[in-house]
Design an enzyme around this catalytic site. Structure first.
Site, PDB file in Angstrom:
ATOM      1  N   LYS A 183       9.286  -0.215  -9.094  1.00 55.01           N
ATOM      2  CA  LYS A 183       9.301  -0.350  -7.600  1.00 55.01           C
ATOM      3  C   LYS A 183      10.505  -0.060  -6.961  1.00 55.01           C
ATOM      4  CE  LYS A 183      10.377  -3.163  -4.821  1.00 55.01           C
ATOM      5  NZ  LYS A 183      11.531  -3.212  -4.060  1.00 55.01           N
ATOM      6  N   GLU A 210      12.885   5.108   1.557  1.00 53.55           N
ATOM      7  CA  GLU A 210      12.163   4.665   2.961  1.00 53.55           C
ATOM      8  C   GLU A 210      12.407   6.001   3.818  1.00 53.55           C
ATOM      9  OE1 GLU A 210      12.793   0.051   2.516  1.00 53.55           O
ATOM     10  OE2 GLU A 210      14.519   1.006   3.388  1.00 53.55           O
ATOM     11  N   THR A 239      19.331  -0.699  -9.371  1.00 55.40           N
ATOM     12  CA  THR A 239      18.923  -0.717  -7.775  1.00 55.40           C
ATOM     13  C   THR A 239      17.584  -0.822  -7.463  1.00 55.40           C
ATOM     14  OG1 THR A 239      19.474   1.570  -7.673  1.00 55.40           O
ATOM     15  CG2 THR A 239      21.178  -0.053  -7.129  1.00 55.40           C
ATOM     16  N   ASN A 255      13.924  -0.139   8.587  1.00 53.84           N
ATOM     17  CA  ASN A 255      14.943  -1.293   8.033  1.00 53.84           C
ATOM     18  C   ASN A 255      15.536  -1.762   9.278  1.00 53.84           C
ATOM     19  OD1 ASN A 255      15.837  -0.996   5.179  1.00 53.84           O
ATOM     20  ND2 ASN A 255      15.636   0.966   5.735  1.00 53.84           N
ATOM     21  N   THR A 259      10.566  -8.436  10.033  1.00 54.47           N
ATOM     22  CA  THR A 259       9.408  -8.629  10.976  1.00 54.47           C
ATOM     23  C   THR A 259       8.235  -7.867  10.724  1.00 54.47           C
ATOM     24  OG1 THR A 259      10.620  -7.344  12.602  1.00 54.47           O
ATOM     25  CG2 THR A 259      10.868  -9.708  12.609  1.00 54.47           C
ATOM     26  N   THR A 307       7.136  -3.215  -2.402  1.00 50.88           N
ATOM     27  CA  THR A 307       7.766  -4.022  -1.006  1.00 50.88           C
ATOM     28  C   THR A 307       7.466  -2.714   0.001  1.00 50.88           C
ATOM     29  OG1 THR A 307       9.879  -3.510  -1.559  1.00 50.88           O
ATOM     30  CG2 THR A 307       9.069  -5.807  -1.873  1.00 50.88           C
TER      31      THR A 307
END
Length: 409
Positions: free
Chosen positions: A185, A282, A196, A404, A409, A159
């Site tokens: 992933k 991230e 997680t 995040n 979007t 993702t």
């Protein structure tokens, strides 16, 4: 292909989930995501002993509850199908029905019994699954299965990850070459409370199902359960393992003379995937490794290590190259684990910054230079026993908020 020697096993320089005998995979773009691959499929030539661990979040996606119940009843699988871009979580009765349709369609396309297929989903929560592209993509994936499809598989499960996470290792068991492959992933919603993330491990070793489940649970506690990015446990997390036995060894279990050798290789695969997830948090710029030693028990060491690695203040200090050791000790203090703060020593790499729970005079510039590097190792010695544990995470950066703030979007 060159090999890197590691203990009693070898690590393939480039390995995938199709490295073991008898596995084919595929990964493709079906239209669930705008551009990137979003359907992944791995299939074994023969039924494989299977094991799984699943998220502890009370809010669970349909794929989690379905797989857990299925494996308790029949601990064997022959295929796993995954979609990315949609979590199919918090989608009610329709989501449950869509999960079953996803499984049953895959089984029909492959000519397998329905209980021989596991499913996984990852992506946005609370959105109904787009079934038309999903089912079409699964049908296409069954036609594109190949031994060379491991890399596409690893890409299709991603993702917000910046890259795929893969590994394969080999060892000899009963004179037979045994291979383990893995792909995972994970980049956000990562916290040590099961796994997680999603991880899939394949092997051609013959392994007793009960022993495989025990090994996976133990290994998860030592690897996937010791990583964190942001303190959020997701709704879809799972690790699934398939062992198809095509290597021809005598079935592995705790009584097998080479069980610990196999377990060490299995743990190496899991630890490598877990560290890759932590490193790819991230917005992260570096991997952080927290080692807690001198503890009265492994449980205490693990509890403290996970508390430190999960501290937003520690993570931001590392990002800013600030040798703020007080944040480290404070995070240990609220872990809930018993220890004597007045006996604690702390190091940043090889630079000792605290002794006996108090600060030392140290070279601030050298410490800053160290914290600017990658990875960063924090060592905490409790001086209260002989047990140790390691947890993995990453720094917390401005980019984490940016990513995040606009995830949907």
């Amino acid at each position: 292909m060159s090999l890197i020697i590691q203990q009693t096993f070898t690590v393939l320089e480039k390995g995938t989930v199709t490295a073991p005998q008898g596995y084919k995979a595929a990964g493709l773009h079906a239209g669930i995501k705008k551009k990137r691959k979003d359907i992944a499929l791995i299939v074994s030539e023969v039924p494989a002993a299977a094991a799984g661990v699943f998220t502890t979040n009370l809010v669970r996606a349909a794929c989690v509850t379905q797989n857990e119940a299925q494996l308790k009843e029949v601990p064997y699988l022959q295929a796993i199908v995954i979609n990315s871009g949609n979590a199919n979580a918090c989608t009610g009765a329709q989501g449950e029905a869509d999960a079953l349709t996803m499984r049953n369609h895959t089984a029909q396309e492959l000519g397998l019994p329905e209980h021989g297929v596991a499913i996984a989903s990852t992506g946005v929560i609370g959105v109904q699954m787009p079934m038309v592209p999903l089912l079409a993509g699964i049908s296409q994936a069954t036609e594109e299965l190949s031994v060379a499809g491991g890399e596409d598989f690893a890409q299709a499960i991603l993702t917000t990850d910046t890259g795929s996470k893969e590994i394969a290792v080999q060892l000899t068991v009963d004179g037979r070459l045994v291979t383990l492959g893995g792909a995972a992933k994970g980049s956000g919603m990562i916290h040590p409370n099961m796994a997680t993330m999603l991880a899939f491990v394949t092997t051609d070793a013959a392994v007793e199902p009960a022993a495989l489940q025990t090994l996976l649970r133990r290994t998860t506690d030592q690897t996937y359960n010791r990583i964190t990015v942001d303190g959020d446990t997701s709704t879809n997390d799972m690790v699934l393992v398939m062992a198809n036995g095509l290597a021809g060894n005598a079935p592995l279990g705790e009584q097998h003379p080479q069980w610990e050798e196999f377990a060490a290789a299995f743990r190496y695969v899991s630890e490598k995937l877990a560290k890759d997830i932590a490193r790819d948090g991230e917005g992260a710029t570096k991997l952080i490794e927290v080692i807690v030693q001198g503890a009265a028990s492994e449980r205490i060491a693990s509890q403290i290590a996970k508390s430190i690695i999960g501290s937003s203040l520690v993570k931001t200090a590392v990002y800013g190259a600030d040798a703020n050791w007080g944040r480290i000790l404070a995070a240990a203090g609220y872990s809930g684990a018993p220890f004597d703060p007045a006996r604690v020593d702390i190091w940043l790499g090889s630079i000792q910054v605290a002794e006996g729970g108090m600060g030392l005079l140290f070279d601030e510039e050298a410490a800053k230079e160290y914290l600017l590097g990658d990875p960063v190792t924090i060592t905490v010695d409790l001086h209260q026993g002989d047990h140790a544990a390691t947890a993995y995470g990453c720094d917390l950066t401005y980019d984490y908020v940016r990513i995040n703030a606009s995830y949907r979007t």
